[in-house]
Design an enzyme around this catalytic site. Sequence first.
Site, mmCIF file in Angstrom:
data_model
loop_
_atom_site.group_PDB
_atom_site.id
_atom_site.type_symbol
_atom_site.label_atom_id
_atom_site.label_comp_id
_atom_site.label_asym_id
_atom_site.label_seq_id
_atom_site.Cartn_x
_atom_site.Cartn_y
_atom_site.Cartn_z
ATOM 1 N N VAL A 156 -16.305 42.101 55.405
ATOM 2 C CA VAL A 156 -15.161 41.798 54.544
ATOM 3 C C VAL A 156 -14.977 40.289 54.535
ATOM 4 C CG1 VAL A 156 -12.674 42.048 54.193
ATOM 5 C CG2 VAL A 156 -14.025 44.008 54.967
ATOM 6 N N ALA A 183 -13.257 36.079 57.621
ATOM 7 C CA ALA A 183 -14.176 37.184 57.349
ATOM 8 C C ALA A 183 -14.317 38.006 58.626
ATOM 9 C CB ALA A 183 -15.536 36.666 56.900
ATOM 10 N N LYS A 184 -14.873 39.186 58.506
ATOM 11 C CA LYS A 184 -15.171 40.025 59.672
ATOM 12 C C LYS A 184 -16.210 41.048 59.248
ATOM 13 C CE LYS A 184 -13.601 40.239 63.988
ATOM 14 N NZ LYS A 184 -13.275 39.064 64.797
ATOM 15 N N GLY A 185 -17.032 41.473 60.181
ATOM 16 C CA GLY A 185 -18.052 42.455 59.845
ATOM 17 C C GLY A 185 -18.367 43.352 61.017
ATOM 18 N N ASP A 223 -19.056 39.203 68.324
ATOM 19 C CA ASP A 223 -17.802 39.931 68.515
ATOM 20 C C ASP A 223 -18.120 41.072 69.477
ATOM 21 O OD1 ASP A 223 -15.394 41.705 67.857
ATOM 22 O OD2 ASP A 223 -15.018 40.043 66.502
#
Length: 411
Positions: free
Chosen positions: A56, A101-103, A142
Amino acid sequence: MNALAATNRNFKLASRLLGLDSKLEQCLLIPFREIKVECTIPKDDGSLATFIGFRVQHDNARGPMKGGIRYHPEVDPDEVNALAQLMTWKTAVANIPYGGAKGGIGCSPSDLSISELERLTRVFTQKIHDLIGVHTDVPAPDMGTNPQTMAWILDEYSKFHGYSPAVVTGKPIDLGGSLGRDAATGRGVLFAAEALLRDHGKSIAGQRFVVQGFGNVGSWAAQLITEQGGKIVAVSDITGAIKNKNGIDIASLLKHVKENRGVKGFHGADSIDPNSILVEDCDVLIPAALGGVINRDNAKDIKAKFIVEAANHPTDPEADEILAKKGVVILPDIYANSGGVTVSYFEWVQNIQGFMWDEERVNTELKAYMNRGFKDVKDMCKTHNCDLRMGAFTLGVNRVARATTLRGWEA
């Protein structure tokens, strides 16, 4: 309340305090891009396995989007969305030139071999390589990922775009990683706690701390707090929880954890119920594990005077209200745990310049950023007569809103 609902709620409250119009509010809230890909890999036994990957990309008004990639069996699109949005506000609070953002990939890393993890990472990179980049979207480690994961992403991305060390951060030092990055989030938590206590006429020395979560962030925070004269009286991780009212020997605990993969069985403290860790008697509580752990059920029993949020979204909004009535001061995640992304920014800058900083410079710059960030949050609290969480949210949202307006995107 789930992470996305809580994040949206805090954004809406900040938006009202700032007087943003509905058009700009929607522009800031809706993600720039949501990516969902299917990653099929051959397993070591010859069978095929398919995993779903997400990315995202929330906002890029202030610069390239920035955020981690997590490998976890319960990667949830809503949570990824919330964490991407949090990264937008966090980078703005830290005043570094990024968006959020993050995934993640829905997988259990412990069930995959190293070669399977490498294949999965490379396939995921192949699917998204044209949507990330040095000046577009810069991933980082992460939950469930690490510097080796970043090395695989760097290598696969470079096959398409040429050698690009700045495309990811949190890399091994030998591939352009930054000195001080491993300790950065925990060190940032120390600097945040120092700033908070100083604002209340106190210092780290002599204060009693409870740390929930003894992974990278919690263990570094505990170690650095002890070096500054703080007393860690209770610690927990996935294996259990321990307590010593006279202070835990963190150096011995770190050795025990390395040998036994957890705090359970440590002889220098008493074993306690992990569910009680948050309500142990202390001056400062540091939740450094999962989100949503402080809720309306346990908030009334929390004895800490200060909470420094080292984890993402550890406190539900209902708990915020209960704790505020009790006079507990909460230093919010979007400021308190921003040390990691700040040093990621330093790594990115070093990669672009082709020049490596020494660790002393990294730590000095980080402290300066954390101290400026606390002052900026406090200034917003005074301007809007609000608590630290809303001070941080109004600071972050206002900076992104101004950049959005200046670029003409809200029209």
